[in-house]
Design a protein around this motif. Sequence first.
Motif, mmCIF file in Angstrom:
data_model
loop_
_atom_site.group_PDB
_atom_site.id
_atom_site.type_symbol
_atom_site.label_atom_id
_atom_site.label_comp_id
_atom_site.label_asym_id
_atom_site.label_seq_id
_atom_site.Cartn_x
_atom_site.Cartn_y
_atom_site.Cartn_z
ATOM 1 N N HIS A 9 -1.917 -2.435 31.911
ATOM 2 C CA HIS A 9 -1.923 -2.322 33.424
ATOM 3 C C HIS A 9 -3.119 -3.016 33.735
ATOM 4 O O HIS A 9 -4.091 -2.608 33.130
ATOM 5 C CB HIS A 9 -1.651 -0.894 33.824
ATOM 6 C CG HIS A 9 -0.192 -0.417 33.674
ATOM 7 N ND1 HIS A 9 0.901 -0.836 34.228
ATOM 8 C CD2 HIS A 9 0.230 0.290 32.687
ATOM 9 C CE1 HIS A 9 2.050 -0.180 33.733
ATOM 10 N NE2 HIS A 9 1.614 0.676 32.839
ATOM 11 N N CYS A 10 -3.078 -3.576 34.793
ATOM 12 C CA CYS A 10 -4.176 -4.117 35.590
ATOM 13 C C CYS A 10 -5.148 -2.927 35.864
ATOM 14 O O CYS A 10 -4.826 -1.898 36.516
ATOM 15 C CB CYS A 10 -3.629 -4.992 36.931
ATOM 16 S SG CYS A 10 -5.166 -5.241 37.896
ATOM 17 N N VAL A 11 -6.365 -3.131 35.307
ATOM 18 C CA VAL A 11 -7.585 -2.136 35.608
ATOM 19 C C VAL A 11 -7.790 -1.834 36.777
ATOM 20 O O VAL A 11 -8.363 -0.833 37.430
ATOM 21 C CB VAL A 11 -8.441 -2.271 34.582
ATOM 22 C CG1 VAL A 11 -8.253 -2.323 33.255
ATOM 23 C CG2 VAL A 11 -9.302 -3.576 35.047
ATOM 24 N N VAL A 12 -7.372 -2.930 37.772
ATOM 25 C CA VAL A 12 -7.880 -2.609 39.362
ATOM 26 C C VAL A 12 -6.764 -2.178 40.085
ATOM 27 O O VAL A 12 -6.935 -1.201 40.754
ATOM 28 C CB VAL A 12 -8.230 -4.058 39.967
ATOM 29 C CG1 VAL A 12 -8.705 -4.062 41.236
ATOM 30 C CG2 VAL A 12 -9.425 -4.644 39.237
ATOM 31 N N CYS A 13 -5.475 -2.749 40.078
ATOM 32 C CA CYS A 13 -4.292 -2.360 40.870
ATOM 33 C C CYS A 13 -3.255 -1.621 40.094
ATOM 34 O O CYS A 13 -2.205 -1.269 40.944
ATOM 35 C CB CYS A 13 -3.737 -3.599 41.610
ATOM 36 S SG CYS A 13 -3.024 -4.610 40.698
ATOM 37 N N GLY A 14 -3.251 -1.991 38.878
ATOM 38 C CA GLY A 14 -2.370 -0.995 38.130
ATOM 39 C C GLY A 14 -1.161 -1.737 37.612
ATOM 40 O O GLY A 14 0.003 -1.197 37.268
ATOM 41 N N VAL A 23 -6.706 -7.962 33.848
ATOM 42 C CA VAL A 23 -6.423 -7.867 35.131
ATOM 43 C C VAL A 23 -5.176 -8.794 35.553
ATOM 44 O O VAL A 23 -4.880 -9.682 34.545
ATOM 45 C CB VAL A 23 -7.581 -8.381 36.240
ATOM 46 C CG1 VAL A 23 -8.485 -7.126 36.282
ATOM 47 C CG2 VAL A 23 -8.081 -9.677 35.658
ATOM 48 N N CYS A 24 -4.509 -8.673 36.416
ATOM 49 C CA CYS A 24 -3.238 -9.433 37.075
ATOM 50 C C CYS A 24 -3.596 -10.680 37.759
ATOM 51 O O CYS A 24 -2.661 -11.588 37.525
ATOM 52 C CB CYS A 24 -2.510 -8.583 37.526
ATOM 53 S SG CYS A 24 -2.990 -8.138 39.442
ATOM 54 N N SER A 25 -4.510 -10.813 38.347
ATOM 55 C CA SER A 25 -4.891 -11.942 39.295
ATOM 56 C C SER A 25 -6.622 -12.218 39.367
ATOM 57 O O SER A 25 -7.293 -11.548 38.962
ATOM 58 C CB SER A 25 -4.216 -11.842 40.788
ATOM 59 O OG SER A 25 -5.125 -10.612 41.188
ATOM 60 N N GLU A 27 -7.933 -12.295 42.011
ATOM 61 C CA GLU A 27 -8.422 -11.416 42.954
ATOM 62 C C GLU A 27 -9.111 -10.179 42.438
ATOM 63 O O GLU A 27 -10.020 -9.548 42.641
ATOM 64 C CB GLU A 27 -7.640 -11.024 44.165
ATOM 65 C CG GLU A 27 -7.117 -12.150 45.222
ATOM 66 C CD GLU A 27 -6.075 -13.019 44.589
ATOM 67 O OE1 GLU A 27 -5.143 -13.038 43.738
ATOM 68 O OE2 GLU A 27 -6.550 -14.228 44.779
ATOM 69 N N CYS A 28 -8.171 -9.567 41.515
ATOM 70 C CA CYS A 28 -8.478 -8.359 40.696
ATOM 71 C C CYS A 28 -9.557 -8.579 39.713
ATOM 72 O O CYS A 28 -10.454 -7.734 39.665
ATOM 73 C CB CYS A 28 -7.411 -7.997 39.983
ATOM 74 S SG CYS A 28 -6.176 -6.919 41.122
ATOM 75 N N GLU A 29 -9.712 -9.934 39.054
ATOM 76 C CA GLU A 29 -10.947 -10.227 38.372
ATOM 77 C C GLU A 29 -12.129 -10.099 39.128
ATOM 78 O O GLU A 29 -13.071 -9.520 38.586
ATOM 79 C CB GLU A 29 -10.655 -11.657 37.715
ATOM 80 C CG GLU A 29 -11.932 -12.333 36.990
ATOM 81 C CD GLU A 29 -11.674 -11.938 35.630
ATOM 82 O OE1 GLU A 29 -10.564 -11.870 34.929
ATOM 83 O OE2 GLU A 29 -12.712 -11.278 35.205
HETATM 84 ZN ZN LIG Z 1 -4.162 -6.463 39.856
#
Ligand SMILES: [Zn+2]
Length: 64
Positions: A9-14, A23-25, A27-29
């Motif tokens: 799971h993305c550590v930022v948004c899950g 991370v997924c994107s 932005e989350c990076e």
């Molecule tokens: Zn994310």
Amino acid sequence: MPGIIPHRHCVVCGKAIEPDHQVCSEECEEVLKKERKRQRNFMIFMFAILLLLLLLMWMPIFQS
Ligand SMILES: [Zn+2]
């Protein structure tokens, strides 16, 4: 069977992401980078405080 597929799971948004990603994107990076930088700054700050305390303890005023 979505639960069987290995994923993280993305550590930022899950959001569910590839296992080799953190991370997924982008932005989350960016969010992650900023958070890491903030944590590093905090560590440096704490280290500076610790050094200052050690320095104070070594001062002659505390040794008499
Ligand atoms: Zn994310």
